[in-house]
Design a protein around this motif. Structure first.
Motif, PDB file in Angstrom:
ATOM      1  N   VAL A 149       0.837  -1.201   0.000  1.00  0.00           N
ATOM      2  CA  VAL A 149       0.000   0.000   0.000  1.00  0.00           C
ATOM      3  C   VAL A 149       0.867   1.245   0.000  1.00  0.00           C
ATOM      4  N   HIS A 150       1.887   1.267   0.859  1.00  0.00           N
ATOM      5  CA  HIS A 150       2.790   2.417   0.897  1.00  0.00           C
ATOM      6  C   HIS A 150       3.580   2.538  -0.401  1.00  0.00           C
ATOM      7  N   SER A 151       3.994   1.403  -0.944  1.00  0.00           N
ATOM      8  CA  SER A 151       4.788   1.424  -2.176  1.00  0.00           C
ATOM      9  C   SER A 151       4.029   2.136  -3.287  1.00  0.00           C
ATOM     10  N   CYS A 152       2.755   1.827  -3.415  1.00  0.00           N
ATOM     11  CA  CYS A 152       1.964   2.444  -4.480  1.00  0.00           C
ATOM     12  C   CYS A 152       1.701   3.914  -4.199  1.00  0.00           C
ATOM     13  N   LEU A 153       1.503   4.270  -2.940  1.00  0.00           N
ATOM     14  CA  LEU A 153       1.342   5.681  -2.604  1.00  0.00           C
ATOM     15  C   LEU A 153       2.611   6.465  -2.925  1.00  0.00           C
ATOM     16  N   LEU A 154       3.761   5.870  -2.659  1.00  0.00           N
ATOM     17  CA  LEU A 154       5.028   6.513  -3.017  1.00  0.00           C
ATOM     18  C   LEU A 154       5.139   6.689  -4.529  1.00  0.00           C
ATOM     19  N   ALA A 155       4.721   5.685  -5.270  1.00  0.00           N
ATOM     20  CA  ALA A 155       4.799   5.776  -6.729  1.00  0.00           C
ATOM     21  C   ALA A 155       3.899   6.887  -7.265  1.00  0.00           C
ATOM     22  N   HIS A 156       2.726   7.032  -6.691  1.00  0.00           N
ATOM     23  CA  HIS A 156       1.836   8.113  -7.124  1.00  0.00           C
ATOM     24  C   HIS A 156       2.433   9.491  -6.793  1.00  0.00           C
ATOM     25  N   ALA A 157       3.113   9.576  -5.640  1.00  0.00           N
ATOM     26  CA  ALA A 157       3.663  10.870  -5.209  1.00  0.00           C
ATOM     27  C   ALA A 157       4.913  11.259  -5.976  1.00  0.00           C
ATOM     28  N   PHE A 158       5.627  10.275  -6.499  1.00  0.00           N
ATOM     29  CA  PHE A 158       6.850  10.532  -7.278  1.00  0.00           C
ATOM     30  C   PHE A 158       6.653   9.902  -8.654  1.00  0.00           C
ATOM     31  N   PRO A 159       5.989  10.617  -9.559  1.00  0.00           N
ATOM     32  CA  PRO A 159       5.487   9.993 -10.786  1.00  0.00           C
ATOM     33  C   PRO A 159       6.543   9.563 -11.786  1.00  0.00           C
ATOM     34  N   HIS A 160       7.797   9.951 -11.588  1.00  0.00           N
ATOM     35  CA  HIS A 160       8.847   9.557 -12.530  1.00  0.00           C
ATOM     36  C   HIS A 160       9.810   8.539 -11.921  1.00  0.00           C
ATOM     37  N   ALA A 161       9.462   8.004 -10.751  1.00  0.00           N
ATOM     38  CA  ALA A 161      10.391   7.145 -10.020  1.00  0.00           C
ATOM     39  C   ALA A 161      10.009   5.678 -10.110  1.00  0.00           C
ATOM     40  N   GLU A 162      11.033   4.843 -10.149  1.00  0.00           N
ATOM     41  CA  GLU A 162      10.861   3.419  -9.888  1.00  0.00           C
ATOM     42  C   GLU A 162      10.764   3.234  -8.377  1.00  0.00           C
ATOM     43  N   VAL A 163       9.814   2.436  -7.923  1.00  0.00           N
ATOM     44  CA  VAL A 163       9.671   2.112  -6.504  1.00  0.00           C
ATOM     45  C   VAL A 163       9.949   0.617  -6.344  1.00  0.00           C
ATOM     46  N   VAL A 164      10.898   0.297  -5.487  1.00  0.00           N
ATOM     47  CA  VAL A 164      11.238  -1.102  -5.237  1.00  0.00           C
ATOM     48  C   VAL A 164      10.681  -1.478  -3.870  1.00  0.00           C
ATOM     49  N   ALA A 165       9.706  -2.387  -3.874  1.00  0.00           N
ATOM     50  CA  ALA A 165       9.106  -2.896  -2.641  1.00  0.00           C
ATOM     51  C   ALA A 165       9.928  -4.090  -2.175  1.00  0.00           C
ATOM     52  N   VAL A 166      10.491  -3.975  -0.980  1.00  0.00           N
ATOM     53  CA  VAL A 166      11.405  -4.988  -0.461  1.00  0.00           C
ATOM     54  C   VAL A 166      10.759  -5.653   0.750  1.00  0.00           C
ATOM     55  N   ASP A 167      10.666  -6.978   0.718  1.00  0.00           N
ATOM     56  CA  ASP A 167      10.098  -7.702   1.854  1.00  0.00           C
ATOM     57  C   ASP A 167      10.656  -9.113   1.858  1.00  0.00           C
ATOM     58  N   GLY A 168      10.523  -9.762   2.996  1.00  0.00           N
ATOM     59  CA  GLY A 168      11.032 -11.123   3.123  1.00  0.00           C
ATOM     60  C   GLY A 168       9.983 -12.188   2.940  1.00  0.00           C
ATOM     61  N   THR A 169       8.738 -11.800   2.640  1.00  0.00           N
ATOM     62  CA  THR A 169       7.640 -12.759   2.557  1.00  0.00           C
ATOM     63  C   THR A 169       7.065 -12.764   1.146  1.00  0.00           C
ATOM     64  N   PRO A 170       7.247 -13.848   0.409  1.00  0.00           N
ATOM     65  CA  PRO A 170       6.806 -13.872  -0.992  1.00  0.00           C
ATOM     66  C   PRO A 170       5.322 -13.585  -1.172  1.00  0.00           C
ATOM     67  N   SER A 171       4.472 -14.080  -0.276  1.00  0.00           N
ATOM     68  CA  SER A 171       3.033 -13.865  -0.455  1.00  0.00           C
ATOM     69  C   SER A 171       2.673 -12.386  -0.341  1.00  0.00           C
ATOM     70  N   LEU A 172       3.407 -11.643   0.481  1.00  0.00           N
ATOM     71  CA  LEU A 172       3.165 -10.208   0.582  1.00  0.00           C
ATOM     72  C   LEU A 172       3.645  -9.496  -0.686  1.00  0.00           C
ATOM     73  N   LEU A 173       4.756  -9.939  -1.223  1.00  0.00           N
ATOM     74  CA  LEU A 173       5.245  -9.330  -2.466  1.00  0.00           C
ATOM     75  C   LEU A 173       4.292  -9.611  -3.630  1.00  0.00           C
ATOM     76  N   GLU A 174       3.629 -10.745  -3.608  1.00  0.00           N
ATOM     77  CA  GLU A 174       2.619 -11.018  -4.628  1.00  0.00           C
ATOM     78  C   GLU A 174       1.487 -10.000  -4.539  1.00  0.00           C
ATOM     79  N   ARG A 175       1.108  -9.636  -3.329  1.00  0.00           N
ATOM     80  CA  ARG A 175       0.069  -8.618  -3.152  1.00  0.00           C
ATOM     81  C   ARG A 175       0.548  -7.254  -3.653  1.00  0.00           C
ATOM     82  N   VAL A 176       1.836  -6.971  -3.468  1.00  0.00           N
ATOM     83  CA  VAL A 176       2.383  -5.721  -4.018  1.00  0.00           C
ATOM     84  C   VAL A 176       2.168  -5.679  -5.520  1.00  0.00           C
ATOM     85  N   ARG A 177       2.528  -6.763  -6.190  1.00  0.00           N
ATOM     86  CA  ARG A 177       2.422  -6.797  -7.650  1.00  0.00           C
ATOM     87  C   ARG A 177       0.958  -6.685  -8.097  1.00  0.00           C
TER      88      ARG A 177
END
Length: 305
Positions: free
Chosen positions: A76-104
């Motif tokens: 959720v935060h990753s996407c909010l960051l992406a909206h706030a910085f419209p020209h930036a790549e945002v890398v969501a880093v986590d240790g739990t694959p199922s959570l990273l799937e939700r990011v995608r």
């Protein structure tokens, strides 16, 4: 390392991922996602402040091209960051694959799949392989690492000159019921908060590599080689009556208190929690008209030179 796993001391996740216990990651992910959505207004306000801090340090926030969300959880935060910085790549880093799937999944729903990417990693060991960023954001992660200063040192190393490290830690615990809400002895939430403080202390003592730390975040950022850039606290204030999504979150949180703190609760508080968890009763958290949501979240920042 997973954002908000177990959690936000002074907030809501105590007991959400104790070491040595099996975790239902589907239920956990849903809980984390609901909570992050509930707190999205704080992130939006905080990111606007961070943009101002970047500008004050001579960095054009619209020229920011890479951000790290370390301990991203469901993104959720990753996407909010992406909206706030419209020209930036945002890398969501986590240790739990199922959570990273939700990011995608979230990034795809919000049209951000081309700019929000994921990396599975553990902090602090894998931090060096994540590359650098103009802004590194991490929310309620550092306190889950045994050596908090070492974690800050690793995070600080990811920040480009002139960039910022933003650490979300502490604040004020959420309140959502009156002191006397008509069931049991008044002051239930204060007692739960005290038990959570004890739980948190024990959780930290059990972490691998635990190191006692005076949690002076500005001083800790300075020791990590950053110039302290400021601290702000952001309020979430949702008055009664609450909508269903907030009530669902509170019900899940009360259930976690009931499961985690049963052996510590005063005997008289156990039936009170059970009454609040009753999904059909008008006295339950899903029905009662006096439930509200009030909390504050604090962000500490340091600038790389």
């Amino acid at each position: 390392m997973s954002a908000h796993t177990g959690h936000q001391h002074g907030h809501h996740h105590h007991g959400d991922g104790e070491a040595g216990q099996d975790i239902d990651w589907d239920a956990m992910a849903a809980h984390l996602e609901r909570e992050a959505e509930l707190r999205a207004p704080f992130v939006t306000e905080a990111v606007a402040w961070l943009r101002d801090l970047l500008a004050a340090g001579g960095r054009d926030p619209d020229a920011v091209d890479r951000l790290l969300d370390v301990g991203s959880g469901p993104g959720v935060h990753s996407c909010l960051l992406a909206h706030a910085f419209p020209h930036a790549e945002v890398v969501a880093v986590d240790g739990t694959p199922s959570l990273l799937e939700r990011v995608r999944d979230r990034a795809a729903r919000e049209g951000l799949a081309g700019r929000v990417h994921t990396r599975e990693a553990q902090l602090p060991d894998d931090m060096g392989g994540l590359g650098t960023a103009d802004l590194t954001w991490t929310s309620h992660v550092v306190h889950h690492l045994g050596d908090q200063q070492a974690a800050l040192d690793a995070l600080a190393g990811s920040v480009r000159p002139g960039g910022l490290l933003a650490i979300v830690e502490r604040g004020l615990s959420p309140r959502f019921l009156p002191r006397d809400f008509g069931i049991g002895r008044p002051g239930l939430q204060s007692r739960l908060e005290a038990l959570n403080e004890d739980w948190f202390t024990e959780m930290r003592l059990a972490l691998p590599g635990h190191t006692d730390t005076v949690e002076d975040w500005p001083a800790m950022l300075a020791r990590a080689g950053l110039t302290y850039a400021g601290t702000r606290t952001f309020l979430i204030d949702l008055p009664a009556p609450l909508d269903a999504s907030v009530r669902t979150h509170l019900h899940a949180q009360l259930a976690r208190y009931r499961d985690t703190l049963t052996d510590l609760l005063e005997p008289g508080d156990i039936p009170v929690l059970d009454a609040l968890l009753d999904e059909e009763s008008p006295t339950g958290i899903l029905q009662r008209p006096d439930a509200f949501y009030l909390t504050a979240t604090t962000v500490h920042t340091g600038r790389a030179s």
